[in-house]
Each structure stands twice: as structure tokens, then as C-alpha cells.
Write a protein that holds these residues in place. Structure first.
Motif, PDB file in Angstrom:
ATOM      1  N   HIS A  60       8.202 -94.324  19.719  1.00  0.00           N
ATOM      2  CA  HIS A  60       7.833 -95.736  19.725  1.00  0.00           C
ATOM      3  C   HIS A  60       7.345 -96.182  21.098  1.00  0.00           C
ATOM      4  CE1 HIS A  60      10.762 -95.281  16.392  1.00  0.00           C
ATOM      5  NE2 HIS A  60       9.836 -95.965  15.763  1.00  0.00           N
ATOM      6  N   GLY A  61       6.533 -95.337  21.718  1.00  0.00           N
ATOM      7  CA  GLY A  61       5.886 -95.708  22.963  1.00  0.00           C
ATOM      8  C   GLY A  61       6.735 -95.565  24.214  1.00  0.00           C
ATOM      9  N   THR A  62       7.967 -95.081  24.075  1.00  0.00           N
ATOM     10  CA  THR A  62       8.793 -94.919  25.281  1.00  0.00           C
ATOM     11  C   THR A  62       9.225 -93.453  25.429  1.00  0.00           C
ATOM     12  OG1 THR A  62      10.776 -95.463  24.024  1.00  0.00           O
ATOM     13  CG2 THR A  62       9.733 -97.273  25.236  1.00  0.00           C
ATOM     14  N   PRO A  63       9.462 -93.030  26.671  1.00  0.00           N
ATOM     15  CA  PRO A  63       9.916 -91.644  26.872  1.00  0.00           C
ATOM     16  C   PRO A  63      11.325 -91.441  26.309  1.00  0.00           C
ATOM     17  CG  PRO A  63       9.301 -92.706  28.967  1.00  0.00           C
ATOM     18  CD  PRO A  63       9.361 -93.776  27.925  1.00  0.00           C
ATOM     19  N   VAL A  64      11.578 -90.262  25.794  1.00  0.00           N
ATOM     20  CA  VAL A  64      12.917 -89.902  25.332  1.00  0.00           C
ATOM     21  C   VAL A  64      13.342 -88.667  26.115  1.00  0.00           C
ATOM     22  CG1 VAL A  64      14.330 -89.204  23.360  1.00  0.00           C
ATOM     23  CG2 VAL A  64      12.450 -90.815  23.037  1.00  0.00           C
ATOM     24  N   LYS A  67      20.570 -89.870  14.257  1.00  0.00           N
ATOM     25  CA  LYS A  67      19.887 -89.498  15.491  1.00  0.00           C
ATOM     26  C   LYS A  67      20.042 -90.596  16.540  1.00  0.00           C
ATOM     27  CE  LYS A  67      15.209 -89.416  15.481  1.00  0.00           C
ATOM     28  NZ  LYS A  67      13.851 -88.924  15.146  1.00  0.00           N
ATOM     29  N   GLN A  68      20.487 -90.206  17.709  1.00  0.00           N
ATOM     30  CA  GLN A  68      20.545 -91.149  18.824  1.00  0.00           C
ATOM     31  C   GLN A  68      19.614 -90.664  19.930  1.00  0.00           C
ATOM     32  OE1 GLN A  68      23.903 -91.367  21.578  1.00  0.00           O
ATOM     33  NE2 GLN A  68      24.074 -93.541  21.131  1.00  0.00           N
ATOM     34  N   GLU A  69      18.644 -91.508  20.281  1.00  0.00           N
ATOM     35  CA  GLU A  69      17.715 -91.156  21.356  1.00  0.00           C
ATOM     36  C   GLU A  69      18.237 -91.677  22.677  1.00  0.00           C
ATOM     37  OE1 GLU A  69      13.588 -91.313  18.723  1.00  0.00           O
ATOM     38  OE2 GLU A  69      14.116 -93.007  20.005  1.00  0.00           O
ATOM     39  N   GLN A  70      18.106 -90.857  23.705  1.00  0.00           N
ATOM     40  CA  GLN A  70      18.468 -91.282  25.053  1.00  0.00           C
ATOM     41  C   GLN A  70      17.175 -91.565  25.805  1.00  0.00           C
ATOM     42  OE1 GLN A  70      21.193 -88.198  26.416  1.00  0.00           O
ATOM     43  NE2 GLN A  70      22.187 -88.280  24.415  1.00  0.00           N
ATOM     44  N   THR A  71      17.017 -92.820  26.224  1.00  0.00           N
ATOM     45  CA  THR A  71      15.780 -93.244  26.892  1.00  0.00           C
ATOM     46  C   THR A  71      16.134 -93.850  28.249  1.00  0.00           C
ATOM     47  OG1 THR A  71      15.708 -95.572  26.228  1.00  0.00           O
ATOM     48  CG2 THR A  71      15.014 -93.965  24.574  1.00  0.00           C
ATOM     49  N   PRO A  72      15.137 -94.022  29.122  1.00  0.00           N
ATOM     50  CA  PRO A  72      15.417 -94.652  30.426  1.00  0.00           C
ATOM     51  C   PRO A  72      16.040 -96.042  30.271  1.00  0.00           C
ATOM     52  CG  PRO A  72      13.246 -93.635  30.431  1.00  0.00           C
ATOM     53  CD  PRO A  72      13.748 -93.561  29.020  1.00  0.00           C
TER      54      PRO A  72
END
Lengths: 82, 143
Positions: free
Chosen positions: B46-50, B129-134
Motif C-alpha cells: 500500500h505504497g509504504t516500505p515493509v 499477517k502483521q506487517e512491520q513498517t517504519p
């Protein structure tokens, strides 16, 4: 006594992954169980709304009408993360 | 028909080779078609780094569900064999998440079954699913 399991987002929100819960006689189905848990108030009331969770009874996908009397294991997962 | 859910990183191509070797009596000379899907972790969403991902499953239930859809696929199409291998736990970008393969005499059945298995798995199997993002961690819907 039923083993209630929580997954994913609900573990973070509710602060637990599992609990053993004696099911009162008046709790007959999934709808009743969710209502019982929502009585705890606060985040329970919000997170366990009927349209926010999917429930599995004894590892089978369940509906709100699925009986829980005598169930060994009931898993509750959120379908509305965030 | 093989289903495995594991925490360890796997190499899909080694797993495929090992499976074909183990099933040689079933497949050799019979399987005119093998269709393979490998799903890997992206480093964006969704447009953000993971930066990393955590996959949870429901031990026992998840395996049973994957076996159920494998049986359904074998009922719907003429298959010689199926394989589903899926990770749980902590994943890094580019890690293989899932391997789905189907073998059949002719290609149509293997293509259709592989598509069916991965679609069912992604939308209905008990994985979270859990995404880790900045910007922090977020649980995401399957799909």
C-alpha cells in the motif's frame, strides 16, 4: 469449561492469547458467547462486535447460531484489523 | 497430497525436487504437467516500505484447512498429486511464504487446481499477517 483462543490483532488488543472460561447455561451459541464477553466492557465491547469477528468452534468455522454448549475449544479471530 | 506448515525458511525449488523424487512412482511417465506457484514477501505494501512480517496460524486447524482444499481440488480436477508448503513466524523480504504445486496428465487440470488452491488459501485459510513498517506494526486483511 471451554478453552477460548484469540488470534492476531485481538491478542494485541485484549492482552491475552487464551483463557479457560466456564460457559453459563444461558450461553447456548456463538451469539451468546460474544455477548457474554462484550459485557466485560471497554475494548471487549468494541472488538467483539458480531460483524468484527469470525469464530471457530472445535476447529470448525461457525456462524452466530452455532451451538457452543459442551464445546472444548473456541477460537475468535478479528476480521477487521486496524 | 502433501501439506506442511513450518516456521523454517524453505527453498521452493529444492522442496519441489525432493517431492518429485519422493513421488516418482506416482508421477514418472504420468505427469505431463506440473504447475507451480511460489509466493514471496514484498518489501512494500500500500505504497509504504515493509521491513519484516509476522505470520500467525492456528496450529492443527490451518493444516486441516489446507488438507480440505487439497481434497476439494482432487475431487474437482483429475490430479496426480498436490503440494502445499506454507511458512509461519517471522519473515524477511524476498522469503518464500508459500509453495503450491499440482501435477496432472494434462495442463488444464494442473493450472486450474493451482489457481484454486492459492486463491482459497489466500482468502480463507487461517493465517494472519502483521506487517512491520517504519510507521509501526499493522495487521492486514488477507486477499
Amino acid at each position: 469449561m471451554a478453552r477460548i483462543l484469540y488470534f492476531a490483532y485481538l491478542v494485541d488488543k485484549l492482552g491475552r492469547a487464551a483463557e479457560d472460561l466456564p460457559l453459563p447455561a444461558e450461553v447456548a451459541d456463538v451469539r451468546g458467547l460474544l455477548a457474554l464477553l462484550r459485557k466485560r466492557g471497554g475494548i471487549w465491547e468494541k472488538a467483539l462486535a458480531e460483524d468484527r469477528v469470525q469464530v471457530l468452534v472445535n476447529k470448525q468455522f461457525a456462524s452466530l447460531d452455532t451451538p457452543v454448549t459442551g464445546a472444548q475449544e473456541i477460537a475468535i479471530v478479528s476480521n477487521a484489523p486496524g | 497430497m502433501t501439506v506442511r506448515v513450518q516456521q523454517d525458511v524453505f527453498d521452493p525449488w529444492r522442496e519441489l525436487a525432493a517431492h518429485e523424487t519422493a513421488q516418482v512412482e506416482r508421477l514418472a511417465g504420468q505427469a505431463g504437467a506440473a504447475v507451480v506457484f511460489v509466493g514471496r514477501m514484498r518489501d512494500f505494501s500500500h505504497g509504504t516500505p515493509v521491513t519484516a512480517m509476522r505470520l500467525e496460524h492456528y496450529s492443527g486447524m490451518t493444516e486441516a484447512y489446507l488438507e480440505k482444499i487439497s481434497i476439494e481440488a482432487c475431487t474437482r480436477w483429475e490430479l496426480l498429486d498436490t503440494l502445499i508448503l506454507h511458512r509461519f513466524g517471522s519473515l524477511q523480504p524476498d522469503d518464500p511464504i508459500v509453495l503450491v504445486a499440482a501435477w496432472s496428465a494434462h495442463r488444464d487440470a494442473a493450472f486450474a487446481a493451482t489457481r484454486y488452491l492459492i486463491d482459497e488459501l489466500k482468502t480463507r485459510a487461517p493465517f494472519w499477517k502483521q506487517e512491520q513498517t517504519p510507521a509501526g506494526n499493522r495487521w492486514v486483511q488477507p486477499g
